[in-house]
Write an enzyme that holds these catalytic residues in place. Structure first.
Site, short mmCIF file in Angstrom:
data_model
loop_
_atom_site.label_atom_id
_atom_site.label_comp_id
_atom_site.label_asym_id
_atom_site.label_seq_id
_atom_site.Cartn_x
_atom_site.Cartn_y
_atom_site.Cartn_z
N GLU A 6 0.83 -1.22 0.00
CA GLU A 6 0.00 0.00 0.00
C GLU A 6 0.85 1.26 0.00
OE1 GLU A 6 -4.50 -0.70 1.75
OE2 GLU A 6 -3.06 0.25 3.05
N LYS A 52 -14.00 0.07 -3.87
CA LYS A 52 -15.09 0.45 -2.96
C LYS A 52 -16.20 1.14 -3.73
CE LYS A 52 -12.31 1.33 1.14
NZ LYS A 52 -11.79 2.38 2.00
O1 PA5 Z 1 -3.07 1.22 5.90
C1 PA5 Z 1 -4.19 1.70 5.79
O2 PA5 Z 1 -4.42 2.90 5.98
C2 PA5 Z 1 -5.36 0.83 5.43
O3 PA5 Z 1 -4.97 -0.47 5.16
C3 PA5 Z 1 -6.37 0.82 6.57
O4 PA5 Z 1 -5.75 0.36 7.74
C4 PA5 Z 1 -7.59 -0.06 6.25
O5 PA5 Z 1 -8.16 0.33 5.05
C5 PA5 Z 1 -8.64 0.04 7.36
O6 PA5 Z 1 -9.05 1.36 7.53
P1 PA5 Z 1 -9.85 1.82 8.80
O7 PA5 Z 1 -8.99 1.64 10.00
O8 PA5 Z 1 -10.17 3.26 8.56
O9 PA5 Z 1 -11.11 0.97 8.90
#
Ligand code: PA5
Length: 445
Positions: free
Chosen positions: A286, A421
């Protein structure tokens, strides 16, 4: 040092002058990070977190963990991505991949809300029958669909079983300090809340309450985790590559990437580290994979995967390098006895510990893979404990940020995650997505 980088197996692939060549770029990345002048600079809270974390909240985490240990047979941890993987990886590594089956005086821990599988949800619900349950819902945004949906189900279960007041005691919410649906709901219902700091993104949040509460419930020592991470902040603060293994790792993976090694495989020889591989993939995937750039992070557990992906790594497309995590002392060893009859012909393995066999498998594989054109980096880790876990987390987080700055991408956003999404919301008929729904359905026809 709890962790050290071994570079001898990349010597045939990277010459010393290449490191000299990239050193100024690493220094620039270091300065960008530490002067908070780069892309995503409002998400740098993790850099000094192991020293500057909120001590009052830390002590509340320990109190909550103790309460859960005394009052629940099962803890359901609801979260996805960075709000899930770190805690699960830590529990498997520090306690056991068989944690729930161990004889122990801490609750079983199940992770939920990290997928949308009805089968998975039903199975966890049936495990909860007749057991005392506590829930830790973790979501920074407080709006992520997967955990929100699972939480709706578990909130109802707890309210039916314990009444609203009883449920309130058993729900622990880890979320933003002020914003989001989960924060609003928690304030309205009176759940105990823990904070994910504004300047710490999901995948950099394992050393906040996100990871620390479930890890503490499992019985692991979170003070030692923070001590390891804190020492790592000092060990990796020098921008000289010869004195900073974390930056050396970032530099080498970037040099290899520019030579066409587009994929990094994190290798472990211990299944307790497998989930750390999942955490690593999320952290790097990511953070780096954007603007049509980035190394593809992958992971394997050997020797298991030597009987599957091993063939590809040895002889398939030459697109990867490996980073082998070499745990020098296993938590437990096993002595292989001699068998007088030796029907299986295995007496050449006898009279020694199984860790020696595992080590020879690792060394043999490293030599075979490098011979086959796959550069191998190696991370020597003396032993696995809480201190080393904290150290490793910081090692990979900082290497990831420096790597992303070397690539020129923002390590701290994830714009690409929105695409699925939007399509999912449109196809499910979420209000506001009507036009998109028609267009997508036409494409699916
Ligand atoms: O690293 C990140 O920001 C994402 O992987 C989030 O942790 C993930 O999408 C979960 O998001 P949230 O904690 O807002 O539910």
């Amino acid at each position: 040092m709890a962790v050290s980088l071994v570079t001898k197996y990349v010597k045939d692939f990277v010459a010393p002058h290449e490191l000299e060549g990239i050193a100024p770029q690493v220094k620039a990345a270091h300065d960008t990070l530490h002067t908070k002048s780069g892309l995503g600079n409002d998400f740098l809270g993790w850099v000094d977190l192991p020293n500057s974390y909120d001590k009052e909240e830390f002590s509340r985490i320990k109190t909550a963990a103790k309460w859960i240990q005394q009052n629940a047979d099962v803890l359901i941890v609801i979260g996805i991505g960075g709000s899930y993987l770190g805690a699960r990886a830590a529990i498997e590594l520090l306690r056991s991949p068989f944690y729930n089956n161990l004889k122990k005086d801490t609750p079983d821990i199940y992770f939920c809300g990290n997928n949308i599988s009805p089968t998975y949800l039903n199975e966890i619900l049936s495990i909860c029958q007749g057991k005392d349950v506590a829930v830790n819902i973790i979501s920074k945004s407080g709006t992520t669909t997967e955990p929100a949906l699972a939480f709706r189900v578990f909130r109802e279960l707890l309210e039916e079983r314990y009444g609203k007041e009883g449920a309130k005691e058993r729900i622990f919410a880890t979320t933003d300090k002020a914003r989001g649906t989960l924060k609003e709901l928690s304030d309205r219902e009176g759940y105990q809340t823990f904070v994910i700091p504004d300047d710490v993104g999901g995948r950099f949040s394992v050393l906040t309450a996100v990871g620390l509460l479930p890890i503490a419930v499992s019985g692991a020592d979170i003070d030692k985790i923070m001590a390891g991470a804190s020492d790592a902040t000092r060990a990796y603060n020098d921008c000289d590559l010869s004195r900073n293994d974390c930056y050396l790792y970032a530099a080498l993976r970037n040099i290899l990437f520019r030579k066409g090694k587009k994929m990094e495989i994190l290798v472990t020889y211990d299944p307790s580290f497998t989930l750390m591989g999942e955490w690593f993939k999320q952290l790097f995937g990511e953070s780096e994979g954007k603007d049509n750039k980035g190394l593809y992070p992958s992971s394997v557990t050997f020797s298991t995967d030597l009987h599957s992906l091993g063939q590809f790594i040895q002889e398939g497309s030459r697109i990867m390098f490996e980073t082998v995590v070499n745990i020098k002392r296993p938590k437990q060893d096993f002595f292989i006895k001699n068998d007088e009859q030796n029907f299986d012909g295995l007496n050449f393995l006898s009279n020694q510990n199984m860790s020696v066999v595992n080590e020879k498998a690792m060394k043999g594989t490293v030599l075979a893979h490098t011979e086959g054109g796959v550069p191998n980096l190696m991370l020597d880790v003396d032993e696995i404990d809480e201190y080393t876990f904290g150290w490793l987390v910081y090692f990979f987080e900082k290497a990831c940020a420096i790597s992303a700055y070397l690539l020129g991408v923002n390590p701290f956003n994830q714009p690409g995650v929105e695409s699925y999404k939007k399509n999912m919301f449109a196809l499910l008929g979420k209000p506001g997505y009507e036009d998109m729904k028609a267009a997508l359905e036409e494409k699916l026809r």
